[in-house]
Design an enzyme around this catalytic site. Structure first.
Site, PDB file in Angstrom:
ATOM      1  N   THR A  43      67.372  45.071  44.860  1.00 35.80           N
ATOM      2  CA  THR A  43      67.105  43.961  45.794  1.00 35.80           C
ATOM      3  C   THR A  43      67.890  42.714  45.419  1.00 35.80           C
ATOM      4  O   THR A  43      68.249  41.922  46.284  1.00 35.80           O
ATOM      5  CB  THR A  43      65.591  43.658  45.805  1.00 35.80           C
ATOM      6  OG1 THR A  43      64.936  44.789  46.360  1.00 35.80           O
ATOM      7  CG2 THR A  43      65.252  42.438  46.624  1.00 35.80           C
ATOM      8  N   TYR A  57      64.476  45.014  54.210  1.00 35.70           N
ATOM      9  CA  TYR A  57      65.901  44.668  54.024  1.00 35.70           C
ATOM     10  C   TYR A  57      66.630  45.876  53.434  1.00 35.70           C
ATOM     11  O   TYR A  57      66.019  46.903  53.127  1.00 35.70           O
ATOM     12  CB  TYR A  57      66.018  43.456  53.082  1.00 35.70           C
ATOM     13  CG  TYR A  57      65.299  43.691  51.778  1.00 35.70           C
ATOM     14  CD1 TYR A  57      65.921  44.350  50.720  1.00 35.70           C
ATOM     15  CD2 TYR A  57      63.966  43.316  51.620  1.00 35.70           C
ATOM     16  CE1 TYR A  57      65.239  44.617  49.543  1.00 35.70           C
ATOM     17  CE2 TYR A  57      63.284  43.570  50.445  1.00 35.70           C
ATOM     18  CZ  TYR A  57      63.919  44.222  49.420  1.00 35.70           C
ATOM     19  OH  TYR A  57      63.256  44.502  48.256  1.00 35.70           O
ATOM     20  N   SER A  90      66.911  51.353  43.145  1.00 40.58           N
ATOM     21  CA  SER A  90      66.575  51.923  41.830  1.00 40.58           C
ATOM     22  C   SER A  90      65.644  53.128  41.906  1.00 40.58           C
ATOM     23  O   SER A  90      65.427  53.800  40.901  1.00 40.58           O
ATOM     24  CB  SER A  90      66.020  50.856  40.889  1.00 40.58           C
ATOM     25  OG  SER A  90      64.689  50.560  41.188  1.00 40.58           O
ATOM     26  N   THR A 123      64.038  46.539  41.022  1.00 39.92           N
ATOM     27  CA  THR A 123      62.831  46.317  40.213  1.00 39.92           C
ATOM     28  C   THR A 123      61.925  47.555  40.125  1.00 39.92           C
ATOM     29  O   THR A 123      61.089  47.629  39.227  1.00 39.92           O
ATOM     30  CB  THR A 123      61.999  45.144  40.777  1.00 39.92           C
ATOM     31  OG1 THR A 123      61.605  45.465  42.108  1.00 39.92           O
ATOM     32  CG2 THR A 123      62.778  43.853  40.742  1.00 39.92           C
ATOM     33  N   ASP A 124      62.117  48.508  41.047  1.00 36.41           N
ATOM     34  CA  ASP A 124      61.159  49.621  41.087  1.00 36.41           C
ATOM     35  C   ASP A 124      61.176  50.484  39.827  1.00 36.41           C
ATOM     36  O   ASP A 124      60.138  51.005  39.415  1.00 36.41           O
ATOM     37  CB  ASP A 124      61.416  50.499  42.329  1.00 36.41           C
ATOM     38  CG  ASP A 124      61.024  49.773  43.612  1.00 36.41           C
ATOM     39  OD1 ASP A 124      60.303  48.767  43.528  1.00 36.41           O
ATOM     40  OD2 ASP A 124      61.451  50.207  44.695  1.00 36.41           O
ATOM     41  N   LYS A 196      55.863  46.886  36.255  1.00 32.36           N
ATOM     42  CA  LYS A 196      55.751  46.234  37.568  1.00 32.36           C
ATOM     43  C   LYS A 196      54.298  46.330  38.022  1.00 32.36           C
ATOM     44  O   LYS A 196      53.728  47.417  38.050  1.00 32.36           O
ATOM     45  CB  LYS A 196      56.686  46.915  38.567  1.00 32.36           C
ATOM     46  CG  LYS A 196      56.807  46.185  39.881  1.00 32.36           C
ATOM     47  CD  LYS A 196      57.874  46.806  40.784  1.00 32.36           C
ATOM     48  CE  LYS A 196      58.057  45.944  42.027  1.00 32.36           C
ATOM     49  NZ  LYS A 196      59.130  46.444  42.890  1.00 32.36           N
ATOM     50  N   GLU A 317      39.585  62.298  24.180  1.00 30.50           N
ATOM     51  CA  GLU A 317      39.087  63.030  25.353  1.00 30.50           C
ATOM     52  C   GLU A 317      39.481  64.508  25.342  1.00 30.50           C
ATOM     53  O   GLU A 317      39.126  65.261  26.244  1.00 30.50           O
ATOM     54  CB  GLU A 317      39.605  62.363  26.628  1.00 30.50           C
ATOM     55  CG  GLU A 317      38.924  61.048  26.956  1.00 30.50           C
ATOM     56  CD  GLU A 317      37.429  61.199  27.200  1.00 30.50           C
ATOM     57  OE1 GLU A 317      37.036  62.191  27.847  1.00 30.50           O
ATOM     58  OE2 GLU A 317      36.661  60.346  26.724  1.00 30.50           O
TER      59      GLU A 317
HETATM   60  C1  SIN Z   1      63.714  45.960  44.243  1.00 26.89           C
HETATM   61  O1  SIN Z   1      64.772  45.834  43.666  1.00 26.89           O
HETATM   62  O2  SIN Z   1      62.842  45.052  44.153  1.00 26.89           O
HETATM   63  C2  SIN Z   1      63.331  47.138  45.082  1.00 26.89           C
HETATM   64  C3  SIN Z   1      64.425  48.095  45.330  1.00 26.89           C
HETATM   65  C4  SIN Z   1      64.952  48.734  44.086  1.00 26.89           C
HETATM   66  O3  SIN Z   1      64.206  48.941  43.131  1.00 26.89           O
HETATM   67  O4  SIN Z   1      66.150  49.063  44.088  1.00 26.89           O
END
Ligand code: SIN
Length: 360
Positions: A43, A57, A90, A123-124, A196, A317
């Site tokens: 992103t 997007y 990602s 970020t994923d 995340k 467990e």
């Molecule tokens: C992001 O970057 O926040 C979402 C898409 C990705 O992980 O490439």
């Protein structure tokens, strides 16, 4: 008389030297660090239809040169150069990309004229790439992974400030030896602990309970703690000659789950399986025999938890000694998968693998 003259001369010489040194100090610009930005997409490199498009997007469309140009302030804090290593969202990051990225990072950090590296990333899966690098980078120089939650075209896009803070951190002496870092939202997190926590907000990255390492504020990083687990130059993992990694998958548990996923992974030939159990890694009655039979076939089973915080206690467990299972300690399932893949490049011995889970 001659004595006084020579004292005067020595004094004058000192004054001269002092003036020259002072002049040199004011004239010479501070030496800026050399930071290489490796762009992988996400992103932070995304574009939307309008300035208010913050969902829906397209990720990974803006190139590294444009990312750098969008933040002219970078030039004041580092000599920055960029390389486009991938251009992907990602969710498509995988073992192949990790191996080639890690090799590039190691090659660059071996150069004396590179002081630090920033990796722009979606970020994923940022936490997974960061943790993989944390285990295989062979340098104490800073490596900072950074992303953004809003595309580059959005009002108040977070990419530019995140990139600026990442470059500041990667070029700083304070970040040397701290392992791979994730810098976003003015905060510095360790690769091992960060995750995340929110699908859309800019403060999504947290290190639950164990805590972040510090802030980037006032044009400099401020560290308050360090991760205690071994990383980078202190790990036993060497990917320099690897082209693939052992197949390891994750079987997720939920109410009413059966053995289908575990059996399918084993039939597909996995070498390791991470069980994302409920609570403290509990094994449902219908899944336990499938995992036990997977182990009997040579698959290494790691008990982890879908909860996201806390220790999965050995012999808690489940009787891990009897089942010959490994526990993930505090690693979440996606990070346990990474450590298990790397562990399997060294050994199939479950005692050794358990040691690695308590070491990294
Ligand atoms: C992001 O970057 O926040 C979402 C898409 C990705 O992980 O490439």
């Amino acid at each position: 008389m001659t004595y006084l003259k020579s004292v005067r001369n020595v004094f004058a010489l000192f004054l001269c030297l002092f003036a020259l040194a002072a002049q040199a100090q004011t004239a010479a610009p501070a030496k800026l660090p050399n930071v290489v930005i490796l762009a992988t997409g996400g992103t932070i490199a995304g574009t939307g239809a309008t300035s208010t498009t913050t969902v829906g997007y397209t990720a990974a469309t803006v190139g590294v040169d444009a990312l750098i140009k969008a933040v002219p302030e970078l030039q004041k804090v580092a000599h920055v150069s960029g390389e486009q290593v991938f251009q992907i969202a990602s969710e498509n990051m995988g073992n192949e990309q990790w191996l080639s990225l890690a090799k590039r990072v190691n090659a660059l950090l071996a150069q004396p004229n590179v002081d630090g590296i920033v990796i722009t990333h979606g970020t994923d899966t940022i936490e997974e790439t960061a943790y993989f690098l944390n285990l295989v980078v062979k340098s104490r120089k800073p490596v900072v992974v950074v992303g953004a939650m809003r595309p580059s075209t959005a009002i108040s896009a977070d990419g530019p400030i995140n990139l600026y803070n990442a470059v500041l951190t990667a070029g700083s002496l304070e970040a040397v030896g701290k392992g791979v870092l994730v810098v976003m939202n003015d905060q510095i997190n360790a690769a091992r602990e960060v995750t995340k926590t929110n699908t859309v907000t800019t403060d999504t990255f947290k290190s639950p309970e164990l805590g972040m390492l510090g802030y980037v504020v006032g044009n400099q990083p401020h560290f308050y703690r360090a991760s205690t687990r071994k990383h980078t130059v202190d790990t036993e993992f060497d990917i320099s000659k690897l082209d693939t990694l052992p197949a390891v998958d994750i079987a997720y548990t939920y109410a009413n789950v059966g053995p289908t996923a575990v059996n399918a992974f084993v039939a597909a030939g996995v070498k390791g399986l991470v069980h994302a159990g409920v609570g403290d890694g509990s094994l449902p009655t219908k899944v336990r025999p499938a995992l036990s039979s997977a182990r009997a076939k040579g698959v290494i089973v790691v008990r982890s938890s879908r909860v996201g915080q806390g220790i999965v206690a050995r012999n808690g467990e489940a009787n891990d000694d009897e089942l010959d299972f490994v526990v993930s300690d505090t690693l979440n399932p996606q990070k346990a998968r990474i450590l298990l893949m790397l562990a399997l490049t060294k050994t199939n011995n479950t005692k050794e693998i358990q040691r690695m889970f308590y070491t990294y």
